[in-house]
Motif scaffolding. Structure first.
Motif, short mmCIF file in Angstrom:
data_model
loop_
_atom_site.label_atom_id
_atom_site.label_comp_id
_atom_site.label_asym_id
_atom_site.label_seq_id
_atom_site.Cartn_x
_atom_site.Cartn_y
_atom_site.Cartn_z
N GLU A 1 8.20 -2.17 -3.70
CA GLU A 1 7.63 -2.73 -2.33
C GLU A 1 8.92 -3.21 -1.72
OE1 GLU A 1 4.76 -6.16 -1.08
OE2 GLU A 1 4.85 -5.68 -2.88
N GLU B 1 -7.05 10.17 4.77
CA GLU B 1 -5.65 9.69 4.21
C GLU B 1 -5.21 10.77 2.99
OE1 GLU B 1 -5.79 4.59 4.53
OE2 GLU B 1 -5.72 5.72 2.54
N GLU C 1 0.87 -1.22 -0.08
CA GLU C 1 -0.10 0.07 -0.01
C GLU C 1 1.02 1.26 0.06
OE1 GLU C 1 -3.73 2.26 2.67
OE2 GLU C 1 -2.16 0.68 3.68
#
Length: 245
Positions: free
Chosen positions: A127, A212, A118
């Motif tokens: 990642e 967010e 995420e």
């Protein structure tokens, strides 16, 4: 307390609500400052020609909102005003200062972590690559208002703990030559888990406002991903809506 208060008995709006709205406006506009005493319920009722239960209901509604507190031996006292934050690309620190709220910051975490899927997607990095994670508790008048968790690409800005406690993240980014340009933001709500409830001085299961945000600089690069939780009794977002022609 010297305020111009009145009620309209011909209005369909309940009398207690009319009074509570006027008192809330006085707090928001600084006519009633934090620490000031509201005065005796009996005197206020007599002054406005209201019943004492009506005045008590008006005051209790503001106690429930966190704007007033009843202190034994002292009386009813103004705690703080609620911060209404406009939806624009600004930092909470700057908004609190502009509202006269005397912000303070406690840095809880300041470290480097591997990016989850995420976080990597939000920041446009690989990642498991290193990203900087900071967790802060923002306080006003000695009370917690928000928990802020932010992720930044490494090497973007010097995230010194002392500086993070003295000023806002966006100020540090601007000082490092980063031009903030736009953001993608989502707002929601959920019940507080036990740990975050304790952190924000709320009961477990209490409603929390969530936000967010992914912030971009003037080159289109993602420079910050933030996940924040706020106490709704202390904080709200304001929207300006326009009719599409």
């Amino acid at each position: 307390m010297s305020l111009d208060l009145s009620v309209d008995r011909s209005s369909p709006v309940p009398l207690y609500f009319q009074l509570s709205q006027q008192l809330e406006a006085a707090i928001e506009h600084g006519a009633l400052t934090p620490g000031s005493l509201l005065g005796n319920e009996i005197e206020l009722a007599a002054r406005l020609g209201l019943s004492r239960p009506t005045v008590r209901q008006a005051i209790q509604s503001l106690v429930d909102k966190g704007l007033l507190v009843r202190r034994r031996g002292v009386g009813t006292q103004v705690v703080h005003s609620k911060v209404r934050r406009p939806l624009e690309l600004s930092s909470l620190f700057d908004d609190l200062e502009a509202a006269g709220q005397r912000p303070a910051t406690k840095v809880l975490v300041n470290t480097v972590v591997p990016a989850t899927a995420e976080i990597a997607a939000a920041l446009g990095v690989a990642e498991d690559s290193d990203v900087h994670r900071i967790e802060r508790l923002r306080l006003t008048h000695g009370e917690p208002m928000a928990y802020l968790c932010n992720y930044l690409p490494p090497g973007l800005v010097d995230l010194d703990t002392g500086q993070l406690e003295a000023t806002g993240l966006y100020r540090l980014m601007r000082a490092a030559g980063i031009t903030l340009h736009s953001a993608r933001q989502s707002i929601g709500a959920r019940a507080a888990a036990t740990g975050e409830a304790e952190r924000l001085a709320e009961e477990a299961g209490a409603p929390l406002l969530t936000m967010e945000r992914i912030t971009f600089d003037d080159t289109g690069r993602a420079v910050e991903f933030g996940t924040h939780t706020y106490r709704p009794s202390r904080y709200s977002f304001e929207f300006q809506l326009l009719v599409r022609s």
